[in-house]
Design a protein around this motif. Structure first.
Motif, PDB file in Angstrom:
ATOM      1  N   LEU A  45       0.823  -1.205   0.000  1.00  0.00           N
ATOM      2  CA  LEU A  45       0.000   0.000   0.000  1.00  0.00           C
ATOM      3  C   LEU A  45       0.858   1.257   0.000  1.00  0.00           C
ATOM      4  CD1 LEU A  45      -2.442  -1.276   2.747  1.00  0.00           C
ATOM      5  CD2 LEU A  45      -2.932  -1.121   0.295  1.00  0.00           C
ATOM      6  N   GLU A  46       0.428   2.249  -0.770  1.00  0.00           N
ATOM      7  CA  GLU A  46       1.140   3.522  -0.853  1.00  0.00           C
ATOM      8  C   GLU A  46       0.149   4.658  -0.700  1.00  0.00           C
ATOM      9  OE1 GLU A  46       3.988   6.138  -3.898  1.00  0.00           O
ATOM     10  OE2 GLU A  46       2.743   4.531  -4.688  1.00  0.00           O
ATOM     11  N   TRP A  47       0.335   5.491   0.305  1.00  0.00           N
ATOM     12  CA  TRP A  47      -0.496   6.675   0.467  1.00  0.00           C
ATOM     13  C   TRP A  47      -0.220   7.647  -0.689  1.00  0.00           C
ATOM     14  CZ3 TRP A  47       1.459  11.669   1.381  1.00  0.00           C
ATOM     15  CH2 TRP A  47       0.488  12.649   1.604  1.00  0.00           C
ATOM     16  N   TYR A  60       0.123  15.715  -0.539  1.00  0.00           N
ATOM     17  CA  TYR A  60       0.395  14.744  -1.599  1.00  0.00           C
ATOM     18  C   TYR A  60       1.694  14.003  -1.326  1.00  0.00           C
ATOM     19  CZ  TYR A  60      -3.014  17.440  -4.292  1.00  0.00           C
ATOM     20  OH  TYR A  60      -4.153  18.074  -4.719  1.00  0.00           O
ATOM     21  N   TYR A 104      -5.004  14.144  18.403  1.00  0.00           N
ATOM     22  CA  TYR A 104      -3.745  13.428  18.644  1.00  0.00           C
ATOM     23  C   TYR A 104      -3.310  12.536  17.483  1.00  0.00           C
ATOM     24  CZ  TYR A 104      -0.563  10.071  20.811  1.00  0.00           C
ATOM     25  OH  TYR A 104       0.503   9.268  21.106  1.00  0.00           O
ATOM     26  N   PHE A 105      -4.287  11.987  16.746  1.00  0.00           N
ATOM     27  CA  PHE A 105      -3.903  11.047  15.703  1.00  0.00           C
ATOM     28  C   PHE A 105      -4.969  10.963  14.637  1.00  0.00           C
ATOM     29  CE2 PHE A 105      -6.500   7.153  16.000  1.00  0.00           C
ATOM     30  CZ  PHE A 105      -7.247   7.443  17.128  1.00  0.00           C
ATOM     31  N   TYR A 106      -4.596  10.313  13.542  1.00  0.00           N
ATOM     32  CA  TYR A 106      -5.574   9.997  12.503  1.00  0.00           C
ATOM     33  C   TYR A 106      -5.322   8.561  12.057  1.00  0.00           C
ATOM     34  CZ  TYR A 106      -1.769  10.805   9.181  1.00  0.00           C
ATOM     35  OH  TYR A 106      -0.578  10.750   8.488  1.00  0.00           O
ATOM     36  N   VAL A 107      -6.366   7.937  11.590  1.00  0.00           N
ATOM     37  CA  VAL A 107      -6.255   6.565  11.099  1.00  0.00           C
ATOM     38  C   VAL A 107      -7.300   6.351  10.012  1.00  0.00           C
ATOM     39  CG1 VAL A 107      -7.866   5.573  12.787  1.00  0.00           C
ATOM     40  CG2 VAL A 107      -6.044   4.163  11.828  1.00  0.00           C
ATOM     41  N   MET A 108      -6.974   5.487   9.073  1.00  0.00           N
ATOM     42  CA  MET A 108      -7.888   5.213   7.952  1.00  0.00           C
ATOM     43  C   MET A 108      -8.813   4.087   8.354  1.00  0.00           C
ATOM     44  SD  MET A 108      -4.695   5.540   5.508  1.00  0.00           S
ATOM     45  CE  MET A 108      -3.650   6.970   5.667  1.00  0.00           C
TER      46      MET A 108
ATOM     47  N   SER B  29       6.310   6.861  18.189  1.00  0.00           N
ATOM     48  CA  SER B  29       5.558   6.882  19.445  1.00  0.00           C
ATOM     49  C   SER B  29       4.642   5.652  19.478  1.00  0.00           C
ATOM     50  CB  SER B  29       4.781   8.191  19.551  1.00  0.00           C
ATOM     51  OG  SER B  29       4.130   8.291  20.794  1.00  0.00           O
ATOM     52  N   THR B  30       3.352   5.849  19.699  1.00  0.00           N
ATOM     53  CA  THR B  30       2.412   4.717  19.620  1.00  0.00           C
ATOM     54  C   THR B  30       1.464   4.877  18.441  1.00  0.00           C
ATOM     55  OG1 THR B  30       0.889   5.800  21.151  1.00  0.00           O
ATOM     56  CG2 THR B  30       2.474   4.239  22.104  1.00  0.00           C
ATOM     57  N   LEU B  31       1.810   5.744  17.502  1.00  0.00           N
ATOM     58  CA  LEU B  31       0.945   5.988  16.360  1.00  0.00           C
ATOM     59  C   LEU B  31       1.185   4.976  15.247  1.00  0.00           C
ATOM     60  CD1 LEU B  31       0.311   8.484  18.022  1.00  0.00           C
ATOM     61  CD2 LEU B  31       0.290   9.797  15.905  1.00  0.00           C
ATOM     62  N   HIS B  33      -0.639   1.555  13.387  1.00  0.00           N
ATOM     63  CA  HIS B  33      -1.936   0.920  13.156  1.00  0.00           C
ATOM     64  C   HIS B  33      -1.733  -0.318  12.307  1.00  0.00           C
ATOM     65  CE1 HIS B  33      -2.831   4.964  14.426  1.00  0.00           C
ATOM     66  NE2 HIS B  33      -2.355   5.442  13.282  1.00  0.00           N
ATOM     67  N   TYR B  48      -5.586   0.172  16.198  1.00  0.00           N
ATOM     68  CA  TYR B  48      -5.105   1.544  16.068  1.00  0.00           C
ATOM     69  C   TYR B  48      -4.373   1.945  17.341  1.00  0.00           C
ATOM     70  CZ  TYR B  48      -9.319   2.772  18.709  1.00  0.00           C
ATOM     71  OH  TYR B  48     -10.300   2.864  19.666  1.00  0.00           O
ATOM     72  N   LEU B  49      -3.497   2.893  17.196  1.00  0.00           N
ATOM     73  CA  LEU B  49      -2.671   3.362  18.319  1.00  0.00           C
ATOM     74  C   LEU B  49      -1.977   2.197  19.019  1.00  0.00           C
ATOM     75  CD1 LEU B  49      -4.891   6.175  19.883  1.00  0.00           C
ATOM     76  CD2 LEU B  49      -2.854   6.420  18.463  1.00  0.00           C
ATOM     77  N   GLN B  88       1.077   0.534   9.643  1.00  0.00           N
ATOM     78  CA  GLN B  88       1.076   1.885   9.072  1.00  0.00           C
ATOM     79  C   GLN B  88       1.298   2.883  10.191  1.00  0.00           C
ATOM     80  OE1 GLN B  88      -2.413   4.028   8.911  1.00  0.00           O
ATOM     81  NE2 GLN B  88      -1.015   5.751   8.629  1.00  0.00           N
ATOM     82  N   GLN B  89       2.176   3.852   9.973  1.00  0.00           N
ATOM     83  CA  GLN B  89       2.435   4.858  10.998  1.00  0.00           C
ATOM     84  C   GLN B  89       1.860   6.199  10.579  1.00  0.00           C
ATOM     85  OE1 GLN B  89       4.580   7.715  10.988  1.00  0.00           O
ATOM     86  NE2 GLN B  89       5.096   7.505   8.826  1.00  0.00           N
ATOM     87  N   SER B  90       1.395   6.942  11.591  1.00  0.00           N
ATOM     88  CA  SER B  90       0.871   8.287  11.325  1.00  0.00           C
ATOM     89  C   SER B  90       1.522   9.319  12.251  1.00  0.00           C
ATOM     90  CB  SER B  90      -0.649   8.318  11.468  1.00  0.00           C
ATOM     91  OG  SER B  90      -1.049   7.939  12.773  1.00  0.00           O
ATOM     92  N   TRP B  91       2.701   9.000  12.789  1.00  0.00           N
ATOM     93  CA  TRP B  91       3.408   9.955  13.633  1.00  0.00           C
ATOM     94  C   TRP B  91       4.198  10.943  12.787  1.00  0.00           C
ATOM     95  CZ3 TRP B  91       3.497  11.767  18.408  1.00  0.00           C
ATOM     96  CH2 TRP B  91       4.631  12.394  18.891  1.00  0.00           C
ATOM     97  N   ASN B  92       4.869  10.430  11.769  1.00  0.00           N
ATOM     98  CA  ASN B  92       5.663  11.269  10.885  1.00  0.00           C
ATOM     99  C   ASN B  92       4.964  11.416   9.532  1.00  0.00           C
ATOM    100  OD1 ASN B  92       7.982  11.453  12.721  1.00  0.00           O
ATOM    101  ND2 ASN B  92       8.287   9.296  12.236  1.00  0.00           N
ATOM    102  N   ASP B  93       5.176  12.561   8.898  1.00  0.00           N
ATOM    103  CA  ASP B  93       4.625  12.766   7.556  1.00  0.00           C
ATOM    104  C   ASP B  93       5.701  12.474   6.502  1.00  0.00           C
ATOM    105  OD1 ASP B  93       2.691  15.599   8.637  1.00  0.00           O
ATOM    106  OD2 ASP B  93       2.082  13.518   8.311  1.00  0.00           O
ATOM    107  N   PRO B  94       5.316  11.786   5.413  1.00  0.00           N
ATOM    108  CA  PRO B  94       3.973  11.300   5.093  1.00  0.00           C
ATOM    109  C   PRO B  94       3.649  10.001   5.826  1.00  0.00           C
ATOM    110  CG  PRO B  94       5.493  10.599   3.391  1.00  0.00           C
ATOM    111  CD  PRO B  94       6.301  11.433   4.352  1.00  0.00           C
ATOM    112  N   PRO B  95       2.374   9.644   5.894  1.00  0.00           N
ATOM    113  CA  PRO B  95       2.035   8.325   6.433  1.00  0.00           C
ATOM    114  C   PRO B  95       2.635   7.244   5.551  1.00  0.00           C
ATOM    115  CG  PRO B  95       0.140   9.301   5.341  1.00  0.00           C
ATOM    116  CD  PRO B  95       1.187  10.362   5.383  1.00  0.00           C
ATOM    117  N   PHE B  97       3.362   2.801   5.017  1.00  0.00           N
ATOM    118  CA  PHE B  97       2.940   1.439   5.293  1.00  0.00           C
ATOM    119  C   PHE B  97       4.145   0.514   5.255  1.00  0.00           C
ATOM    120  CE2 PHE B  97      -1.694   1.727   5.022  1.00  0.00           C
ATOM    121  CZ  PHE B  97      -1.880   2.909   4.339  1.00  0.00           C
TER     122      PHE B  97
END
Lengths: 121, 106
Positions: A45-47, A60, A104-108, B29-31, B33, B48-49, B88-95, B97
């Motif tokens: 998977l690629e965002w 983007y 604090y967070f986001y998730v799909m 961190s704990t971000l 999923h 999640y988390l 998948q992590q959402s702590w750093n950008d970009p997310p 996988f």
């Protein structure tokens, strides 16, 4: 029930354009950020892109920046991905995904079935 | 970008306990999923988390970890768990996988 239904995929020549749509139902679309995520054949998977609920924030992946445009129409409960200057490496199944967001967070947390895009001459 | 590394594949027998690992190139961190993707289907959110079970997901699934090392555990494994599992992590950008771990049942 949350439903996300992608459409608009197909076979397109390199350099051409294509626009994907994602029709949302079962939830208040205007309250959620949305994403496009892709999966090349047999790959992971690629965002690709994200848009906030009111379109104020848009992001983007570097691989598509300047070529793809994410947008939404909250009145029509629809997410879009305009793809231009398509390349063979853009060939993938494109998923739209709802983004559950807190401070604090986001998730799909919900995904559509995907729209297939094949870039080939 | 934060690189997430997963083992490519695992094979286990029904009833066994399996752990799927995910290592991040930097702290998230704990971000973190976890998603399950069954053959021919879209991914679905499992955890999640790092350790929170998504609504409707069986309690056989659990997650743990923080910083750079994370684990998804299935105990006991059932035949229906045949799938590819992605972190998948959402702590750093970009997310980002992980490459996915394909779980096969013997």
């Amino acid at each position: 029930e949350v439903q996300l239904v992608e459409s608009g995929g197909g076979l397109v020549q390199p350099g051409r354009s294509l626009k994907l749509s994602c029709l949302a139902s079962g939830f208040t679309f205007s309250n959620y950020g949305m994403n496009w995520i892709r999966q090349a054949p047999g790959k992971g998977l690629e965002w690709v892109a994200s848009i906030s609920s009111s379109s104020s924030y848009i992001y983007y992946a570097d691989t598509v920046k300047g070529r793809f445009t994410i947008s939404r129409d909250n009145a029509k409960n629809t997410l879009y991905l305009q793809m231009t200057s398509l390349r063979s490496e853009d060939t993938a199944l494109y998923y739209c995904a709802r983004m559950y967001t807190t401070d604090y967070f986001y998730v799909m947390d919900a995904w559509g079935q995907g729209a297939s895009v094949t870039v080939s001459s | 970008d934060t690189v997430l590394t997963q083992s490519p594949a695992l094979a286990v027998s029904p009833g066994e306990r399996v752990t799927i690992s995910c290592r991040a190139s930097e702290s998230v961190s704990t971000l973190m999923h976890w998603y399950q993707q069954k053959p021919g289907q879209q991914p679905t959110l499992l955890i999640y988390l790092a350790s929170n079970l998504e609504s409707g997901v069986p309690a056989r699934f659990s997650g743990s970890g923080s910083g750079t090392d994370f684990t998804l555990t299935i105990d006991p494994v059932e035949a229906d768990d045949t799938a590819t599992y992605y972190c998948q992590q959402s702590w750093n950008d970009p997310p980002t996988f992980g490459g996915g771990t394909k779980l096969e049942l013997k």
